[in-house]
Write a protein that holds these residues in place. Structure first.
Motif, PDB file in Angstrom:
ATOM      1  N   UNK A 126       0.794  -1.229   0.000  1.00  0.00           N
ATOM      2  CA  UNK A 126       0.000   0.000   0.000  1.00  0.00           C
ATOM      3  C   UNK A 126       0.828   1.282   0.000  1.00  0.00           C
ATOM      4  N   UNK A 127       1.900   1.297   0.782  1.00  0.00           N
ATOM      5  CA  UNK A 127       2.656   2.550   0.885  1.00  0.00           C
ATOM      6  C   UNK A 127       3.287   2.942  -0.439  1.00  0.00           C
ATOM      7  N   UNK A 128       3.468   1.978  -1.338  1.00  0.00           N
ATOM      8  CA  UNK A 128       4.048   2.299  -2.644  1.00  0.00           C
ATOM      9  C   UNK A 128       2.996   2.818  -3.616  1.00  0.00           C
ATOM     10  N   UNK A 129       1.740   2.538  -3.299  1.00  0.00           N
ATOM     11  CA  UNK A 129       0.678   2.929  -4.233  1.00  0.00           C
ATOM     12  C   UNK A 129      -0.403   3.716  -3.522  1.00  0.00           C
ATOM     13  N   UNK A 130      -0.009   4.777  -2.872  1.00  0.00           N
ATOM     14  CA  UNK A 130      -0.965   5.648  -2.206  1.00  0.00           C
ATOM     15  C   UNK A 130      -1.752   6.446  -3.243  1.00  0.00           C
ATOM     16  N   UNK A 131      -2.909   6.956  -2.797  1.00  0.00           N
ATOM     17  CA  UNK A 131      -3.702   7.768  -3.716  1.00  0.00           C
ATOM     18  C   UNK A 131      -3.453   9.236  -3.415  1.00  0.00           C
ATOM     19  N   UNK A 132      -3.363  10.022  -4.472  1.00  0.00           N
ATOM     20  CA  UNK A 132      -3.206  11.461  -4.299  1.00  0.00           C
ATOM     21  C   UNK A 132      -4.362  12.152  -5.004  1.00  0.00           C
ATOM     22  N   UNK A 133      -4.999  13.124  -4.341  1.00  0.00           N
ATOM     23  CA  UNK A 133      -6.121  13.853  -4.933  1.00  0.00           C
ATOM     24  C   UNK A 133      -5.691  15.302  -5.155  1.00  0.00           C
ATOM     25  N   UNK A 134      -5.915  15.777  -6.359  1.00  0.00           N
ATOM     26  CA  UNK A 134      -5.635  17.182  -6.655  1.00  0.00           C
ATOM     27  C   UNK A 134      -6.980  17.919  -6.620  1.00  0.00           C
ATOM     28  N   UNK A 135      -7.230  18.694  -5.572  1.00  0.00           N
ATOM     29  CA  UNK A 135      -8.524  19.364  -5.397  1.00  0.00           C
ATOM     30  C   UNK A 135      -8.424  20.803  -5.915  1.00  0.00           C
ATOM     31  N   UNK A 136      -9.369  21.240  -6.744  1.00  0.00           N
ATOM     32  CA  UNK A 136      -9.238  22.548  -7.399  1.00  0.00           C
ATOM     33  C   UNK A 136      -9.623  23.727  -6.518  1.00  0.00           C
ATOM     34  N   UNK A 137      -9.104  23.784  -5.319  1.00  0.00           N
ATOM     35  CA  UNK A 137      -9.318  24.972  -4.510  1.00  0.00           C
ATOM     36  C   UNK A 137      -8.223  25.040  -3.460  1.00  0.00           C
ATOM     37  N   UNK A 138      -8.069  26.240  -2.912  1.00  0.00           N
ATOM     38  CA  UNK A 138      -7.045  26.420  -1.897  1.00  0.00           C
ATOM     39  C   UNK A 138      -7.647  26.053  -0.542  1.00  0.00           C
ATOM     40  N   UNK A 139      -7.067  25.063   0.117  1.00  0.00           N
ATOM     41  CA  UNK A 139      -7.581  24.622   1.413  1.00  0.00           C
ATOM     42  C   UNK A 139      -6.579  25.057   2.475  1.00  0.00           C
ATOM     43  N   UNK A 140      -6.990  25.933   3.366  1.00  0.00           N
ATOM     44  CA  UNK A 140      -6.056  26.443   4.359  1.00  0.00           C
ATOM     45  C   UNK A 140      -5.999  25.529   5.569  1.00  0.00           C
ATOM     46  N   UNK A 141      -5.457  24.342   5.329  1.00  0.00           N
ATOM     47  CA  UNK A 141      -5.290  23.363   6.400  1.00  0.00           C
ATOM     48  C   UNK A 141      -4.057  22.533   6.073  1.00  0.00           C
ATOM     49  N   UNK A 142      -3.407  22.032   7.101  1.00  0.00           N
ATOM     50  CA  UNK A 142      -2.209  21.240   6.908  1.00  0.00           C
ATOM     51  C   UNK A 142      -2.307  20.068   7.867  1.00  0.00           C
ATOM     52  N   UNK A 143      -2.272  18.870   7.357  1.00  0.00           N
ATOM     53  CA  UNK A 143      -2.366  17.720   8.252  1.00  0.00           C
ATOM     54  C   UNK A 143      -3.183  16.617   7.629  1.00  0.00           C
ATOM     55  N   UNK A 144      -3.686  15.736   8.466  1.00  0.00           N
ATOM     56  CA  UNK A 144      -4.436  14.611   7.927  1.00  0.00           C
ATOM     57  C   UNK A 144      -5.856  15.063   7.565  1.00  0.00           C
ATOM     58  N   UNK A 145      -6.470  14.310   6.646  1.00  0.00           N
ATOM     59  CA  UNK A 145      -7.844  14.607   6.226  1.00  0.00           C
ATOM     60  C   UNK A 145      -8.595  13.288   6.096  1.00  0.00           C
ATOM     61  N   UNK A 146      -9.888  13.317   6.420  1.00  0.00           N
ATOM     62  CA  UNK A 146     -10.691  12.086   6.387  1.00  0.00           C
ATOM     63  C   UNK A 146     -11.147  11.759   4.972  1.00  0.00           C
TER      64      UNK A 146
END
Lengths: 143, 316
Positions: free
Chosen positions: A16-36
């Protein structure tokens, strides 16, 4: 200042760690850290067949597509245990996970070749043509 | 009660982030005799849950059946009485053979998405399209509709003109409080209201929240349970589960306070000249002011500019 990146994942058994998912969200999110993501986002990702994806973020309709990273490249997420106080000291990062592709999302607009993100990846080929070594070029011609 | 269980199962089996249609067969008499059709909606104002559009139709000469079912002003009916009437409509022989109905469940996600389109689609437009869709649907299924009665909260004239244009051969009546004036609209309103109530009752959070309607309430912003839900169930990044209509000001204001700020690309509204190049400050016509950094930095090639690429070091 120099930057060290350490990769200890080679020893990891967990695929799993080699194939994580990445999401490119089209807005600026002013948060840094984990997300559900798996709780709030992934249940609503729909594939309309033929690779066209839809989802929703903060009430906004998203249109998406999976963008593979260029051949020979991997995306990496790095973590830093302590950020040094002084700007001149060395920094040390660890590779936390890797990904091969990105789920690229537009707000209410079908992704296309004209999107900045997709066009930005063109630079990798062009950079290779301009700065790549001669050896590489001949190799490519052979292929 | 079997009929209501059946309704709940239908609601449960559908994806609650999407719209869906639930409708009766067209009674065969409604294919022959000219029918009147009523349209009403439930759950327009709440910040939680779907909005439901309902229609009911029956032969014009059978309007007695509606009265015997007890279809009167639905606002004056209790929840139990409404359930009872719907059960009769679904099971009682003479009602079933004369009265047809349909409901469209418009998901809260669809409402938010529509109101947050690049080209915004108002709730009125969503409503009107649903009503038109439902009427078209039963006509397609073979119902012989000759009169349509619509309850509206907004100004009736424009709505009436639009419907008359789309259905030129049908006599259209759009009016406020049609619900209490025409029994066929009351019947439609009962279909809508009961469907909306049960949609909330069986709501399953795909976000995995273990909560039910006893905890989030009716969905009206004034309901103390709903207020509590809106205040406490905020996710830092995603805001709310999709039960919530993000485009409602109640939700928007709470997210401004409690969740991470999210900024989407601005859509230029036609006719606005906010950043028009014509309104340059007068000082811009004098000697150019050189910002220290800008003057030193070598200008990037257009190729990079167009792709939002720059030489910043992300590790700085």
């Amino acid at each position: 200042m120099s930057i060290h990146v350490e990769n200890n994942l080679k020893d990891s058994n967990c695929k799993d760690v080699f194939e994580q998912k990445a999401q490119y969200i089209p807005c600026k999110i002013e948060a840094d850290g984990t997300a559900n993501v798996s709780q709030y986002f992934e249940p609503y990702v729909n594939d309309n067949g033929n690779g066209e994806l839809t989802a929703t973020f903060r009430g906004h309709a998203l249109d998406g597509v999976i963008v593979p990273l260029p051949e020979g490249y991997r995306g990496a997420m790095l973590t830093e245990a302590h950020r040094p106080l002084s700007e001149d000291s060395d920094r040390k990062f660890h590779v936390a996970s890797l990904f091969k592709d990105i789920m690229y999302w537009n707000w209410d607009k079908k992704p296309s070749k004209n999107d900045n993100f997709v066009k930005a990846l063109e630079w990798i080929d062009i950079a290779d043509a301009i700065h790549g070594t001669e050896e590489n070029e001949t190799n490519e011609e052979c292929l | 009660m079997d009929q209501l269980d059946n309704l709940q199962n239908i609601l449960l089996s559908n994806d609650n982030s999407k719209n869906f249609l639930n409708c009766s067969d067209v009674p065969s008499i409604c294919k022959q005799e000219p029918c009147m059709l009523g349209v009403d909606e439930a759950g327009r104002g709440p910040v939680l849950g779907p909005m439901v559009y309902g229609i009911a139709y029956c032969p014009i000469n059978q309007s007695e059946i509606l009265k015997s079912l007890g279809c009167a002003d639905s606002k004056a009916l209790t929840e139990e009485k409404r359930n009872e009437i719907l059960i009769s409509m679904l099971s009682d022989g003479s009602a079933k053979n004369n009265v047809g109905w349909a409901a469209e469940v418009i998901s809260p996600n669809y409402i938010s998405n529509s109101m947050y389109r690049r080209a915004k689609c108002s709730l009125n437009e969503v409503s009107m399209n649903s009503a038109i869709g439902l009427i078209n649907k039963v006509i397609e299924m073979g119902a012989n509709i000759s009169e349509v009665y619509v309850d509206t909260v907004g100004p009736p004239e424009k709505y009436q003109a639009k419907l008359s244009e789309i259905f030129p051969s049908i006599k259209i009546t759009v009016t406020k409080k049609a619900d209490s004036l025409y029994p066929i609209v009351s019947a439609a309103s009962i279909v809508a209201k009961v469907t909306r109530d049960h949609a909330l009752k069986v709501w399953q959070f795909r976000e995995g929240l273990e909560l039910d309607y006893k905890e989030f309430g009716s969905g009206y912003p004034g309901d103390p349970l709903t207020k509590k839900f809106i205040q406490n169930k905020v996710d830092e990044v995603f805001g709310y589960p999709l039960l919530v209509r993000f485009s409602w000001s109640t939700a928007e204001l709470m997210l401004q306070q409690k969740a991470a700020k999210c900024t989407f690309e601005e859509v230029e509204e036609p006719g606005s000249h906010k950043n028009s190049p014509r309104t340059k400050p007068i000082s811009s016509f004098f000697a150019p002011k050189l910002e220290n950094d800008e003057a030193k930095k070598r200008k990037q090639h257009k190729f990079f500019e167009e792709r939002c690429l720059n030489r910043n070091n992300p590790f700085e």
